[in-house]
Each structure stands twice: as structure tokens, then as C-alpha cells.
Scaffold this motif. Structure first.
Motif, short mmCIF file in Angstrom:
data_model
loop_
_atom_site.label_atom_id
_atom_site.label_comp_id
_atom_site.label_asym_id
_atom_site.label_seq_id
_atom_site.Cartn_x
_atom_site.Cartn_y
_atom_site.Cartn_z
N GLY A 1 0.78 -1.23 0.00
CA GLY A 1 0.00 0.00 0.00
C GLY A 1 0.80 1.27 0.00
N ILE A 2 2.05 1.24 -0.45
CA ILE A 2 2.91 2.44 -0.43
C ILE A 2 3.31 2.81 -1.85
CG2 ILE A 2 5.18 3.31 0.23
CD1 ILE A 2 4.87 2.09 2.90
N THR A 3 3.15 4.09 -2.17
CA THR A 3 3.60 4.61 -3.45
C THR A 3 4.33 5.93 -3.22
OG1 THR A 3 1.43 5.63 -3.81
CG2 THR A 3 1.84 3.51 -4.87
N GLN A 4 4.97 6.41 -4.27
CA GLN A 4 5.72 7.66 -4.19
C GLN A 4 4.82 8.83 -4.58
OE1 GLN A 4 8.74 9.36 -7.22
NE2 GLN A 4 10.00 8.05 -5.91
N THR A 5 5.06 9.99 -3.97
CA THR A 5 4.40 11.22 -4.40
C THR A 5 5.47 12.28 -4.70
OG1 THR A 5 2.65 12.79 -3.87
CG2 THR A 5 4.00 12.00 -2.02
N ASN A 6 5.14 13.54 -4.62
CA ASN A 6 6.03 14.62 -5.07
C ASN A 6 7.31 14.67 -4.23
OD1 ASN A 6 7.21 17.00 -5.96
ND2 ASN A 6 5.69 18.32 -4.97
N ASP B 1 12.06 12.97 0.77
CA ASP B 1 11.28 11.75 0.96
C ASP B 1 9.80 12.10 0.80
OD1 ASP B 1 13.51 10.22 1.56
OD2 ASP B 1 13.35 10.57 3.71
N ALA B 2 9.07 11.29 0.06
CA ALA B 2 7.65 11.57 -0.16
C ALA B 2 6.94 10.25 -0.44
CB ALA B 2 7.46 12.54 -1.32
N VAL B 3 6.35 9.67 0.60
CA VAL B 3 5.71 8.37 0.44
C VAL B 3 4.26 8.45 0.90
CG1 VAL B 3 7.78 6.97 0.59
CG2 VAL B 3 6.64 7.65 2.69
N ILE B 4 3.39 7.81 0.13
CA ILE B 4 1.97 7.71 0.45
C ILE B 4 1.73 6.40 1.15
CG2 ILE B 4 -0.34 7.51 -0.54
CD1 ILE B 4 0.58 9.35 -2.79
N ARG B 5 1.07 6.43 2.31
CA ARG B 5 0.70 5.24 3.06
C ARG B 5 -0.82 5.21 3.15
NH1 ARG B 5 3.43 9.35 4.42
NH2 ARG B 5 2.39 9.51 6.42
N ASP C 1 2.71 13.16 1.97
CA ASP C 1 3.33 14.16 1.11
C ASP C 1 4.75 14.38 1.61
OD1 ASP C 1 3.66 16.01 -0.89
OD2 ASP C 1 2.02 17.31 -0.26
N ASN C 2 5.54 15.15 0.86
CA ASN C 2 6.87 15.51 1.37
C ASN C 2 6.70 16.48 2.53
OD1 ASN C 2 6.96 18.37 0.30
ND2 ASN C 2 6.89 17.31 -1.66
N ILE D 1 0.56 15.58 15.37
CA ILE D 1 -0.04 16.08 14.14
C ILE D 1 0.54 15.38 12.92
CG2 ILE D 1 -0.12 18.11 12.63
CD1 ILE D 1 -0.46 19.79 15.14
N MET D 2 -0.36 14.81 12.09
CA MET D 2 0.04 14.24 10.81
C MET D 2 -1.17 13.68 10.07
SD MET D 2 2.06 10.83 11.96
CE MET D 2 3.24 11.92 12.73
N ASP D 3 -0.94 13.31 8.80
CA ASP D 3 -1.97 12.69 7.98
C ASP D 3 -2.30 11.30 8.51
OD1 ASP D 3 -2.98 14.36 5.97
OD2 ASP D 3 -1.11 14.24 4.83
N PRO D 4 -3.46 10.72 8.11
CA PRO D 4 -3.88 9.44 8.68
C PRO D 4 -3.23 8.20 8.05
CG PRO D 4 -5.58 10.27 7.21
CD PRO D 4 -4.54 11.35 7.31
N GLY D 5 -2.22 8.37 7.20
CA GLY D 5 -1.62 7.20 6.57
C GLY D 5 -0.68 6.42 7.46
N GLY D 6 -0.07 7.09 8.45
CA GLY D 6 0.87 6.41 9.34
C GLY D 6 2.23 7.08 9.33
N ILE D 7 3.18 6.46 10.04
CA ILE D 7 4.53 7.01 10.13
C ILE D 7 5.54 5.98 9.62
CG2 ILE D 7 3.93 8.49 12.06
CD1 ILE D 7 6.29 5.82 12.93
N VAL D 8 6.71 6.49 9.19
CA VAL D 8 7.82 5.66 8.76
C VAL D 8 8.96 5.89 9.76
CG1 VAL D 8 9.50 5.18 6.94
CG2 VAL D 8 7.15 5.81 6.34
N ASN D 9 9.37 4.84 10.44
CA ASN D 9 10.40 4.94 11.48
C ASN D 9 11.68 4.26 11.01
OD1 ASN D 9 11.58 5.53 13.94
ND2 ASN D 9 10.66 3.80 15.02
N THR D 10 12.73 5.06 10.83
CA THR D 10 14.03 4.51 10.45
C THR D 10 14.83 4.25 11.73
OG1 THR D 10 14.92 6.74 10.17
CG2 THR D 10 14.04 5.66 8.21
N ILE D 11 15.43 3.08 11.83
CA ILE D 11 16.10 2.65 13.06
C ILE D 11 17.62 2.73 12.86
CG2 ILE D 11 16.27 0.85 14.81
CD1 ILE D 11 13.43 1.98 14.33
#
Length: 778
Positions: free
Chosen positions: A157-162, A169-173, A178-179, A217-227
Motif C-alpha cells: 500500500g505504499i507509493t511515491q508522491t512529489n 522523501d515523499a511516500v503515500i501510506r 506528502d513531502n 499532528i500528521m496525515d492518517p496514513g501512518g509514520i515511517v520509522n528509520t532505526i
């Protein structure tokens, strides 16, 4: 000598006293390698396996005929016992090395080992009511992704955006993202730097759906956590040299140094990562250069772990808006994919710095405290030839010679929370309570806007102009400031051994100021607070299988840097309701034999109060209200782990139906850059000990379906399949492990378009790339 690890006997053979420590280490490593672990490396280091060593046992001597002979034998035995070396306990480094050796088996099998920073609690994925997908460390090592978009091709369910011409970094979840949307994290703390993926990253995790309860605060798609990679308590390191080529003339090289080990013998450790790359861009001009230094320290005490890490990065890479799509034929511009539509000076360059510190203290078996602080900043400048019009018949392209000077972004973030459990009658409560605060600024000083002669894209002549120098005061001083302060509480109430309810709440106070211009014009001025709930249920069918359901919410203020109509005067304030997302999700999680894990999820997200405009005919101005609604529904399947002793895999499938449901103009339209279908599969075969060295080979495709290229759905980015393959061979050279790795990305040299801003700015995916690397471990 008998060696025990967690109560299990490793061996019963006698060992010479001088070899006790080495034998102990080998025995511990062998046993641990047979027992897959679900802890992270840092956790393994801070909770090393207890080891006990029995004193050497002497063999009984045969009976002697005379008492004098017996006395002589007893005297000799006492002398031998007095002179024997006392049993040697393993050092912290030896125990850490044994634990790491055991974990390496799990890592090679693509074992997903989630970080405790993503869901804050460190609970097993089977005991949580939200979906978290992991791209494990070994997957990143095998695939060698170039950026976070590439790494997340393994997740459903992940695609790239602008990507702002490849600079962000700009990923749709799940249909949203958005970026610069605040969704990219490092160790659970937000980043503002344009590109988050680098040599410091060990693994990547995605918390799906609204995450405001934990992250604000953020969009409802979720977060990306880099470890991050963490310091380790045993001395080791590696040096990697890599050569790459897109074609015979487009080549590059990069190098990586990664060394870690203990400082003294009291639990203090260091790590140093140094990385550099210089390579040609695959299109007809441009070059990518980057440098990273990342030192870190850690202290692993009996009950306390302290982490401190720093990253400094310098970069320059092409600022490339891609190609264009013909609005009549809906086809891409008829030029080679390698041809750029701008100029060789189209670049972005700058520096970023990140410092993070955290403390975790365990009070007892049930309760622990975590506190963390992060500061991230990035400065950059950019030149670009912006396409404003294109005649697809004649090839005449109208451009604006634009640029950005003195862009500065920073975010300061702190959080502290306590987690633990207690019994209420016969019911166990696992609670999380804490707070966080964040202050983020995105600022662009001088914006260049300058007219420039046209160019013919069918027969371009480059180099006739230079970078623009004309500053547009009305577009400059672009500012977006966001502050938020919150308290949050979550409780997982175990009603029985198999069934639990989850409830949580966040109180959030926030303000946002945005605008632009010299003199400055405010276009957003918001100050408000909000209470957001979370609910869920977990039913563990077995120790390896659980069902879950959850209800979560998100919040994001409506804001804009630019004025909302030609006359100006419209300021978004607290009178305009913030965007709010609500998700219902249910699914199935599994972790089979600690080898193969995954999630099957079904969700429905409704996002309301989306900003819409309506013309007021009496005034001739647009009136803005928060009345629009969008919806995203889907099904996701993610699986990673070991299929057998030789086969490992990571795979995903996502179905996402994301569209506008209420809006005068866009109702019924699909959301831009969101593919209805995505899928990926990457399979690895490990030959193990069948060959003199260790050979691993693998590869697989990823698929992204059709996506609308703009909000009105006037054109479509076609679906594509891109396949990657790799092979690694590990051997030894003068007792040093050496790994050779060969990768081909985009095996069939597919031309594809991962995202679009509009029909004149369509990103072009990377061409086929070969790379050959050699790594020496020491």
C-alpha cells in the motif's frame, strides 16, 4: 567443565584451564544460534545471557594396594587443585559476541525484529492492535535501496508522491502522505532533513493508519520509522568498496567504514560510520555526491541504557523534475528517457545534522522509563528550470529560471514516557503514560523567479544560460512554524489470557503560523487544542496467531504558505476546522515458529474537513471552508521471514481504493499518485555449507498499478513491474571474512514513472544499474 546458558547445558567435556574462555564463548554461540531470538541487537547487549561455569571435575583414581600409595595420590590431587587456574567467567564483550552470532542466523532468515520505539511499549506485534510492517536489516543489505521510497517498495500500500525533484522523501501510506508532512522518524523522533535513508539506518518500520495518538499532528496514513545502527559491546568492523554503472559512461563509486566495540569493561561502547559516494546521474547530465559521518556512544548498564548519536551529512544531487505527459494523447513526451528538460546547473546542495539522546531505565521486571531528545536541521539551496508550458507538436518549452537560496529547516523534539504493568484483580494492565513536545520550522529565504529563453526539447542546446539571480520578494521568506505539546495514556487490559482490550487518549495543544513575502504576509495563524481517542481489541487464538481490531484518529491543521485568492486577505485560523482522520481496522497477525511473521489487515479511513473553495458571486472572491471528505479503503498483506532452512522471503500485496467523496470539483476522483494495486516479492536461497564459501542468491519483482497523475485525474501514470536480483559470496582471505556482492537493479531496464506533480512534472524511475561490492570484516 560444564557450560550453562539460561539453564541449558552446552557441553560436558573437560577443557584446559587456558582455553576455558574461548570454549565458553563457542559453546554459548552454538547454543544461541539454535534458538531464534526476537530481541534487537541493542536489547541483546543490555540483557546478555547468564553463564555459569562449574569447577573442573577430576577423574577418580584407581584404588592402590598400599595406604602409602593412597596418601601419595591424595597429596598430588591437592597440589593439582591448588595450582589449577580458577574458572574464568566470560567478559561482557564475549557474551555480546555470542548473542550477536545467534541473532545473525535470524537476520539472514529475514527475521522481523520490531524496535520498541515505533509503538513505544516494546510489546510483541501479536499483543498490539495496530499494523506495523518491518523491512529487516538483511533485506536492506541485500537489496541496497537508494532512498526510503526504494526501501518501502517491500511494504504493502505504499507509493511515491512529489519528491520535489528528487530532493525529499515523499511516500503515500494507505492513500495519504506528502513531502515534509512530519511522518518520517529516526528512532521514533521526527526528522526534517530531505532524505532520511543513509548508511546509518539499520532497518525501516511502518506504523500503518492514524498515529496521532503516539506521534501528534500528521496525515492518517501512518509514520515511517528509520532505526539507527547502535554501538555494540564486542569489537568488530567492516570496510566496503562499491563500484556502480548505469551504462558504460555513467559510473560511480562509494565507500563505507563501520567500526564498533567496547570502551573499557563497564558497558560503554562506541560506533563510527563513515560513508562517501560520487557517481554519475543516469540521465544525460548530473552527478550525485554525498558524505556522511555518524559517531555514536552507548552505555549498557544493569538496568539503564543510554544512547547518544550524531549524524553530519553533506550532499549535492540533481534537481530533476523528470518528463512531461501529453494532455491530448495521455502519453509521455516522445524523447529518450535519458533526456533532461532543464540545464546542467539544476542541482540541490546542502548539509544536514542530527543529534539524538535517549535514556531507558528499568525499575524492575514490570516498569521502565524512557526519555529522548532529538534535534535535526538542514540547510540547502537549489537551482531549477521550471517548465511552465510545452508544445508537444513543435517541442518548444517555456521555462522559468527559478531557484531557492538559504532554505533552513529544523525540528526540536522531546518525549518521556513510562510503561509497565500491574494486576487489577485477576486482570493484567499494561499501561503507557507520557508526554512530548515539538517545535518545527521550515523556512526559505530568497526565492528566485526569472524569465528565460525557450528551448526545443526535440533538439535541445544546453549551456546557453546560467542560474537565475532575480529575487522575488513576494515569494520569498516562506515560513511554516508548528508547535505542539501533548500528554498521552494507553492501557491494554487483559481480561483473560487470550483476550485484551486497548484504550488510549491524547490531549494535544498546538499552534501553527505560515505565510510568505518580504514584507511578511501571514496566511495561516492557528491556535487550538484537541483530545483524540484510541480503542482496540486483541484475541490471541494461539501463541503464534492473533486477531485484532482498532479505532484510531488523526489530526492535522489546515494551513497554507501561499495566499488563498488573488485578492489576498484570507487567513486560515482556528475558525477553519483541522483535517481529521478516522480509521477502523481489523486483521490477523502471525509469527510462526519465530521464523515467518506477517499481517493481513482490512481498513477504512475517512478524512474530513478537507479545505475546499467556493466562489462568492457577490464579492468575486473564493470562500474557503473545511467541508470536503476523502476516503481510503483497502486490504493489505505483508509477510517476511524464513520458509525453510535455505529459503527466505519478504512479500506484500496492497489494495487501496482512495478517492474524494465530497467536494464540488473533485468528488468521485481518485487521489493523486495512489495506486489501487501494489505487490512485491523478494526471495533468497542460501546454499549454506554446500560450497567452500557461503553463497546466497535472490531477487524478485515489485508491481505498482495505474495511478492518477493529478487531482482531476486528467491523465494516468501507467502500471509497471521492476525486477531486482543479487548474489553474495562470503569467503576468507588470510582469516578475514570477505563478502563479494553483485546487484542489478531494474533488471530489464524498464522505463517507468513513479509519481507526478502535474503533466509537466512527471518523475522518471532509475534505469538499470549494476553494482559490485567487496566487504572486508575485521
Amino acid at each position: 567443565m560444564r557450560v550453562y546458558v539460561d539453564g541449558e547445558r552446552v557441553g560436558g567435556h573437560r577443557h584446559r584451564a587456558g582455553k576455558g574462555r574461548a570454549s565458553l564463548l563457542i559453546g554459548a554461540a552454538v547454543l544461541l544460534a539454535e534458538c531464534p531470538s526476537n530481541t534487537t541487537t541493542a536489547q541483546a547487549q543490555s540483557a546478555l545471557p547468564p553463564v555459569t561455569v562449574d569447577a573442573p571435575v577430576q577423574r577418580p583414581k584407581p584404588a592402590r594396594a598400599s595406604e602409602s600409595s593412597q596418601r601419595r595420590a591424595q597429596t598430588a590431587a591437592r597440589q593439582r587443585n591448588r595450582s589449577a587456574t580458577p574458572p574464568v567467567a566470560p567478559t561482557i564483550s564475549e557474551r555480546a559476541a555470542a548473542a550477536a552470532a545467534a541473532q545473525q542466523v535470524a537476520k539472514l532468515g529475514y527475521r522481523a525484529m520490531p524496535s520498541s520505539t515505533t509503538l513505544r511499549t516494546g510489546a510483541s506485534p501479536l499483543d498490539t492492535s495496530q499494523a506495523v510492517n518491518v523491512v529487516p536489516e538483511q533485506v536492506l543489505k541485500d537489496q541496497l535501496p537508494r532512498n526510503i521510497d526504494d526501501a518501502l517498495g517491500n511494504v504493502s500500500g505504499i507509493t511515491q508522491t512529489n519528491t520535489l525533484a528528487g530532493s525529499q522523501d515523499a511516500v503515500i501510506r494507505r492513500g495519504f502522505g506528502d513531502n515534509r508532512d512530519g511522518s518520517i522518524m529516526r528512532n521514533g523522533m521526527p526528522l526534517v532533513q530531505g532524505r532520511s535513508f543513509n548508511a546509518e539506518v539499520e532497518s525501516v518500520e511502518v506504523l500503518k493508519g492514524p498515529a496521532t495518538m503516539l506521534y501528534g499532528i500528521m496525515d492518517p496514513g501512518g509514520i515511517v520509522n528509520t532505526i539507527s545502527k547502535r554501538p555494540e559491546l564486542y569489537q568488530h568492523g567492516s570496510v566496503t568498496l562499491l563500484g556502480s554503472a548505469y551504462s558504460a559512461s555513467k559510473t560511480g563509486a562509494d565507500g563505507l567504514l563501520d567500526v564498533t566495540g567496547p570502551i573499557g569493561d563497564q558497558g560503554l561502547a562506541y560506533r563510527f560510520i563513515g560513508y562517501g559516494v560520487s557517481e554519475d546521474y543516469w540521465r544525460n547530465f548530473g552527478r550525485h555526491r554525498e558524505m556522511l559521518i555518524a559517531p555514536s556512544l552507548a552505555w549498557y548498564g544493569q538496568d539503564t541504557t543510554v544512547q547518544l548519536n550524531y549524524e553530519h551529512r553533506e550532499f549535492i544531487y540533481p534537481f530533476d523534475r523528470g518528463t512531461a505527459f501529453n494532455p491530448v494523447t495521455k502519453a509521455p513526451l516522445a524523447v529518450p528517457a535519458t533526456r533532461r528538460l532543464d540545464e546542467p546547473f539544476n542541482n540541490v546542495w546542502g548539509t544536514s545534522d542530527l543529534i539524538q539522546a535517549s535514556v531507558e531505565h528499568r525499575f524492575n521486571q514490570d516498569w521502565k522509563l524512557y526519555a529522548g531528545y532529538s534535534y535535526n536541521t538542514e540547510t540547502f539551496s537549489a537551482n531549477q528550470l521550471r517548465i511552465s508550458a510545452l508544445n508537444f507538436t513543435t517541442g518548444v518549452e517555456t521555462r522559468s529560471n527559478d531557484g531557492t537560496q538559504g532554505s533552513l529547516s529544523n525540528v526540536s523534539y522531546g518525549t518521556s514516557y513510562i510503561s509497565g504493568g500491574f494486576w487489577l484483580g485477576n486482570m493484567r494492565n499494561d499501561v503507557l503514560f507520557g508526554g512530548d513536545g515539538q517545535y518545527r520550522t521550515i523556512y526559505r529565504d530568497n526565492l528566485i523567479r526569472q524569465t528565460t529563453p525557450a528551448i526545443n526539447v526535440y533538439n535541445p542546446v544546453y549551456g546557453l544560460i546560467g542560474p537565475g539571480t532575480t529575487v522575488s520578494n513576494s515569494d520569498s521568506a516562506q515560513t511554516d512554524k508548528l508547535g505542539q505539546w501533548s500528554l498521552f495514556f494507553q492501557d491494554t487490559l487483559h481480561l483473560t489470557e487470550r483476550f485484551a482490550l486497548v484504550g488510549g487518549v491524547r490531549y494535544m495543544d498546538y499552534d501553527q503560523l505560515a505565510g510568505k513575502g518580504k514584507p511578511f504576509v501571514t496566511n495561516t495563524n492557528v491556535s487550538a487544542d484537541k483530545v483524540l481517542p484510541l480503542g482496540g481489541a486483541i484475541l490471541k487464538l494461539t501463541d503464534e496467531l492473533s486477531l485484532y481490531a482498532s479505532y484510531t484518529q488523526s489530526l492535522k491543521p489546515n494551513s497554507t504558505i501561499a495566499p488563498l485568492n488573488n485578492g489576498g486577505g484570507v487567513v486560515l485560523g482556528s475558525n477553519i476546522a483541522p483535517e481529521e482522520g478516522t480509521q477502523y481496522e481489523t486483521g490477523l497477525k502471525f509469527d510462526l515458529n519465530k521464523r515467518l511473521s506477517g499481517t493481513l489487515a482490512v481498513y477504512d479511513i475517512q478524512k474530513q474537513n478537507v479545505l475546499v473553495s467556493q466562489l462568492n458571486t457577490s464579492t468575486g472572491l473564493n470562500v474557503y471552508t473545511a467541508a470536503g471528505k476523502v476516503r481510503s479503503r483497502g486490504v493489505e498483506l505483508d509477510v517476511t521471514g524464513r520458509l525453510s532452512d535455505n529459503w527466505s522471503m519478504i512479500g506484500s500485496y496492497g489494495y487501496t481504493d482512495a478517492r474524494v467523496t465530497e467536494d464540488p470539483t473533485y468528488a468521485g476522483k481518485q487521489l493523486q499518485n495512489v495506486a489501487m494495486n501494489t505487490a512485491s516479492l523478494f526471495v533468497v536461497y542460501d546454499f549454506g555449507t554446500a560450497l567452500p564459501g557461503r553463497l546466497r542468491v535472490g531477487g524478485g519483482p515489485r508491481y505498482v498499478g495505474d495511478r492518477p497523475g493529478d487531482a482531476l485525474n486528467t491523465f494516468v501514470l501507467p502500471s509497471y513491474v521492476v525486477a531486482d536480483i543479487f548474489a553474495t559470496y562470503e569467503t576468507k582471505y588470510q582469516n578475514l571474512p570477505v563478502i563479494y556482492q553483485f546487484n542489478i537493479k531494474n533488471l530489464f531496464d524498464t522505463v517507468y514513472y513513479p509519481s507526478a506533480v502535474n503533466n509537466l512534472n512527471v518523475a522518471v524511475g532509475d534505469a538499470r544499474r549494476f553494482s559490485l561490492a567487496a566487504t572486508v570484516k575485521f
